[in-house]
Design an enzyme around this catalytic site. Structure first.
Site, PDB file in Angstrom:
ATOM      1  N   ASN A  95      39.663  71.668   9.553  1.00 19.86           N
ATOM      2  CA  ASN A  95      40.364  70.591  10.253  1.00 19.86           C
ATOM      3  C   ASN A  95      39.559  69.306  10.379  1.00 19.86           C
ATOM      4  O   ASN A  95      40.098  68.271  10.747  1.00 19.86           O
ATOM      5  CB  ASN A  95      40.822  71.064  11.648  1.00 19.86           C
ATOM      6  N   ASP A 136      40.047  81.371  15.536  1.00 16.93           N
ATOM      7  CA  ASP A 136      38.644  81.290  15.938  1.00 16.93           C
ATOM      8  C   ASP A 136      37.959  82.463  15.233  1.00 16.93           C
ATOM      9  O   ASP A 136      38.320  83.624  15.485  1.00 16.93           O
ATOM     10  CB  ASP A 136      38.547  81.427  17.464  1.00 16.93           C
ATOM     11  N   TYR A 182      20.167  78.199  14.557  1.00 16.19           N
ATOM     12  CA  TYR A 182      20.973  77.702  13.438  1.00 16.19           C
ATOM     13  C   TYR A 182      20.323  78.074  12.102  1.00 16.19           C
ATOM     14  O   TYR A 182      20.982  78.578  11.189  1.00 16.19           O
ATOM     15  CB  TYR A 182      21.102  76.181  13.577  1.00 16.19           C
TER      16      TYR A 182
HETATM   17  N1  LIG Z   1      26.913  67.925   8.718  1.00 16.28           N
HETATM   18  C1  LIG Z   1      25.794  68.337   8.163  1.00 16.28           C
HETATM   19  O1  LIG Z   1      24.837  67.566   8.022  1.00 16.28           O
HETATM   20  C2  LIG Z   1      25.667  69.739   7.642  1.00 16.28           C
HETATM   21  C3  LIG Z   1      24.532  70.034   6.884  1.00 16.28           C
HETATM   22  C4  LIG Z   1      24.361  71.320   6.369  1.00 16.28           C
HETATM   23  C5  LIG Z   1      25.329  72.264   6.617  1.00 16.28           C
HETATM   24  N2  LIG Z   1      26.428  71.957   7.367  1.00 16.28           N
HETATM   25  C6  LIG Z   1      27.400  73.027   7.585  1.00 16.28           C
HETATM   26  O2  LIG Z   1      28.649  72.649   7.069  1.00 16.28           O
HETATM   27  C7  LIG Z   1      29.692  73.260   7.827  1.00 16.28           C
HETATM   28  C8  LIG Z   1      30.650  72.184   8.311  1.00 16.28           C
HETATM   29  O3  LIG Z   1      29.915  71.270   9.103  1.00 16.28           O
HETATM   30  P1  LIG Z   1      30.467  69.846   9.560  1.00 16.28           P
HETATM   31  O4  LIG Z   1      29.346  68.895   9.461  1.00 16.28           O
HETATM   32  O5  LIG Z   1      31.739  69.555   8.888  1.00 16.28           O
HETATM   33  O6  LIG Z   1      30.659  70.170  11.110  1.00 16.28           O
HETATM   34  P2  LIG Z   1      31.748  69.718  12.162  1.00 16.28           P
HETATM   35  O7  LIG Z   1      32.282  68.364  11.816  1.00 16.28           O
HETATM   36  O8  LIG Z   1      31.104  69.944  13.475  1.00 16.28           O
HETATM   37  O9  LIG Z   1      32.930  70.803  11.920  1.00 16.28           O
HETATM   38  C9  LIG Z   1      32.703  72.155  12.166  1.00 16.28           C
HETATM   39  C10 LIG Z   1      33.961  72.914  11.797  1.00 16.28           C
HETATM   40  O10 LIG Z   1      33.752  74.308  12.061  1.00 16.28           O
HETATM   41  C11 LIG Z   1      34.801  74.757  12.904  1.00 16.28           C
HETATM   42  N3  LIG Z   1      34.387  75.850  13.766  1.00 16.28           N
HETATM   43  C12 LIG Z   1      33.315  75.928  14.569  1.00 16.28           C
HETATM   44  N4  LIG Z   1      33.288  77.092  15.227  1.00 16.28           N
HETATM   45  C13 LIG Z   1      34.381  77.787  14.820  1.00 16.28           C
HETATM   46  C14 LIG Z   1      34.924  79.054  15.140  1.00 16.28           C
HETATM   47  N5  LIG Z   1      34.349  79.874  16.019  1.00 16.28           N
HETATM   48  N6  LIG Z   1      36.068  79.442  14.524  1.00 16.28           N
HETATM   49  C15 LIG Z   1      36.680  78.636  13.637  1.00 16.28           C
HETATM   50  N7  LIG Z   1      36.225  77.405  13.300  1.00 16.28           N
HETATM   51  C16 LIG Z   1      35.094  77.003  13.890  1.00 16.28           C
HETATM   52  C17 LIG Z   1      35.185  73.532  13.720  1.00 16.28           C
HETATM   53  O11 LIG Z   1      36.451  73.725  14.311  1.00 16.28           O
HETATM   54  P3  LIG Z   1      36.845  72.882  15.647  1.00 16.28           P
HETATM   55  O12 LIG Z   1      37.306  71.523  15.186  1.00 16.28           O
HETATM   56  O13 LIG Z   1      37.894  73.693  16.264  1.00 16.28           O
HETATM   57  O14 LIG Z   1      35.604  72.790  16.491  1.00 16.28           O
HETATM   58  C18 LIG Z   1      35.156  72.476  12.633  1.00 16.28           C
HETATM   59  O15 LIG Z   1      36.317  72.542  11.848  1.00 16.28           O
HETATM   60  C19 LIG Z   1      29.006  74.014   8.969  1.00 16.28           C
HETATM   61  O16 LIG Z   1      28.859  75.372   8.614  1.00 16.28           O
HETATM   62  C20 LIG Z   1      27.652  73.343   9.040  1.00 16.28           C
HETATM   63  O17 LIG Z   1      26.684  74.207   9.583  1.00 16.28           O
HETATM   64  C21 LIG Z   1      26.613  70.711   7.891  1.00 16.28           C
END
Ligand SMILES: NC(=O)c1ccc[n+]([C@@H]2O[C@H](COP(=O)([O-])OP(=O)(O)OC[C@H]3O[C@@H](n4cnc5c(N)ncnc54)[C@H](OP(=O)(O)O)[C@@H]3O)[C@@H](O)[C@H]2O)c1
Length: 239
Positions: free
Chosen positions: A11, A53, A145
């Site tokens: 989302n 979730d 993490y």
């Molecule tokens: N941004 C970075 O720099 C970065 C770098 C390396 C890896 N990552 C990884 O990439 C992935 C996406 O990150 P992002 O940056 O897009 O983060 P984000 O914008 O914070 O989005 C996180 C997503 O995960 C969902 N989520 C969290 N807990 C959940 C649960 N219990 N059940 C279902 N959905 C859940 C959230 O849903 P809600 O909207 O409902 O909260 C949201 O859609 C993550 O695994 C993160 O660790 C990110």
């Protein structure tokens, strides 16, 4: 070729870009969201929004049932949902640690296990797990993490051995710092410090992560499994 794709946490952020990329390519895409309204952008593309979730086994089971009914068994799973709860070790509570592992590692186990049923039956499938450069390099204040994201590597490599003979590939994408809500909480000073260590000198855009995920799910990547693909501007080189 239109496949049944599921992106968890689709989302917003990286997950949204991944869902959009598969939908633009003509796949049938389901994505999970937890609360509020799913993004109209994806609904307009014909994607299926499924409330789920991933820390709740019943919600995961319900989500799969709905997806199977509406677009068929999942052929491509992108386990993207993840959270951070940063804290230095001595201040990190049991809850800070276990909640992050429960979402990032156990939640991923849960959705992959459920998807594997249909993939084993079909004798084909693609699984892509979203880890992080932090899982390979470590990061002060992110022991929970980093442990969860490193765990995904062992998990994926075990599954690639277990499921390879059934034509199911399991790969990991390890993004560096990506411009999303997750990193927008950092101060300008913290962001500048990070960028100073990135050879390409900038954050990634979510679409740049999505492109690698799509490649790993494509026919061109049929002989790649158990790989950890860095998409990090060079930050994690050598790890
Ligand atoms: N941004 C970075 O720099 C970065 C770098 C390396 C890896 N990552 C990884 O990439 C992935 C996406 O990150 P992002 O940056 O897009 O983060 P984000 O914008 O914070 O989005 C996180 C997503 O995960 C969902 N989520 C969290 N807990 C959940 C649960 N219990 N059940 C279902 N959905 C859940 C959230 O849903 P809600 O909207 O409902 O909260 C949201 O859609 C993550 O695994 C993160 O660790 C990110």
């Amino acid at each position: 070729m239109s496949r049944s794709v599921l992106v968890t946490g689709g989302n917003r952020g990286i997950g949204l870009a991944i869902a959009r990329a598969f939908a633009d390519a003509g796949d049938k895409v389901a994505f999970t969201y937890r609360s509020g309204e799913p993004p109209t952008e994806l609904l307009d593309l014909g994607c299926l929004a499924v409330k789920c979730d991933i820390t709740d086994p019943e919600q995961v089971e319900q989500a799969y049932k709905e997806i199977e009914e509406k677009q068929g068994a999942v052929e491509v799973l992108v386990a993207n949902a993840g959270v951070t709860r940063d804290q230095l070790l001595l201040r990190m509570s049991e809850e800070d640690f276990t909640s992050v592992v429960e979402t990032n590692l156990t939640g991923t186990f849960r959705v992959v296990k459920r998807a594997s049923k249909g993939m084993l039956r079909a004798r084909k499938g693609r699984v892509v797990l979203i880890s992080s450069v932090v899982g390979l390099m470590g990061s002060a204040g992110q022991a929970n993490y980093a442990a969860s994201k490193a765990g995904l590597v062992g998990f994926a490599r075990s599954l690639s051995r277990e499921l390879g003979s059934r034509n199911i590939t399991v790969n990991v994408v390890a993004p560096g710092f990506v411009d999303t809500d997750m990193t927008r909480v950092l101060s300008d000073e913290q962001r500048a410090g990070i960028v100073a260590n990135v050879p390409l000198g900038r954050y990634a855009q979510p679409e740049e992560i999505a492109a690698s995920v799509r490649f790993l799910a494509s026919e061109d990547a049929a002989y790649i499994t158990g790989a950890v693909v860095p998409v990090d501007g060079g930050l994690g080189m050598g790890h």
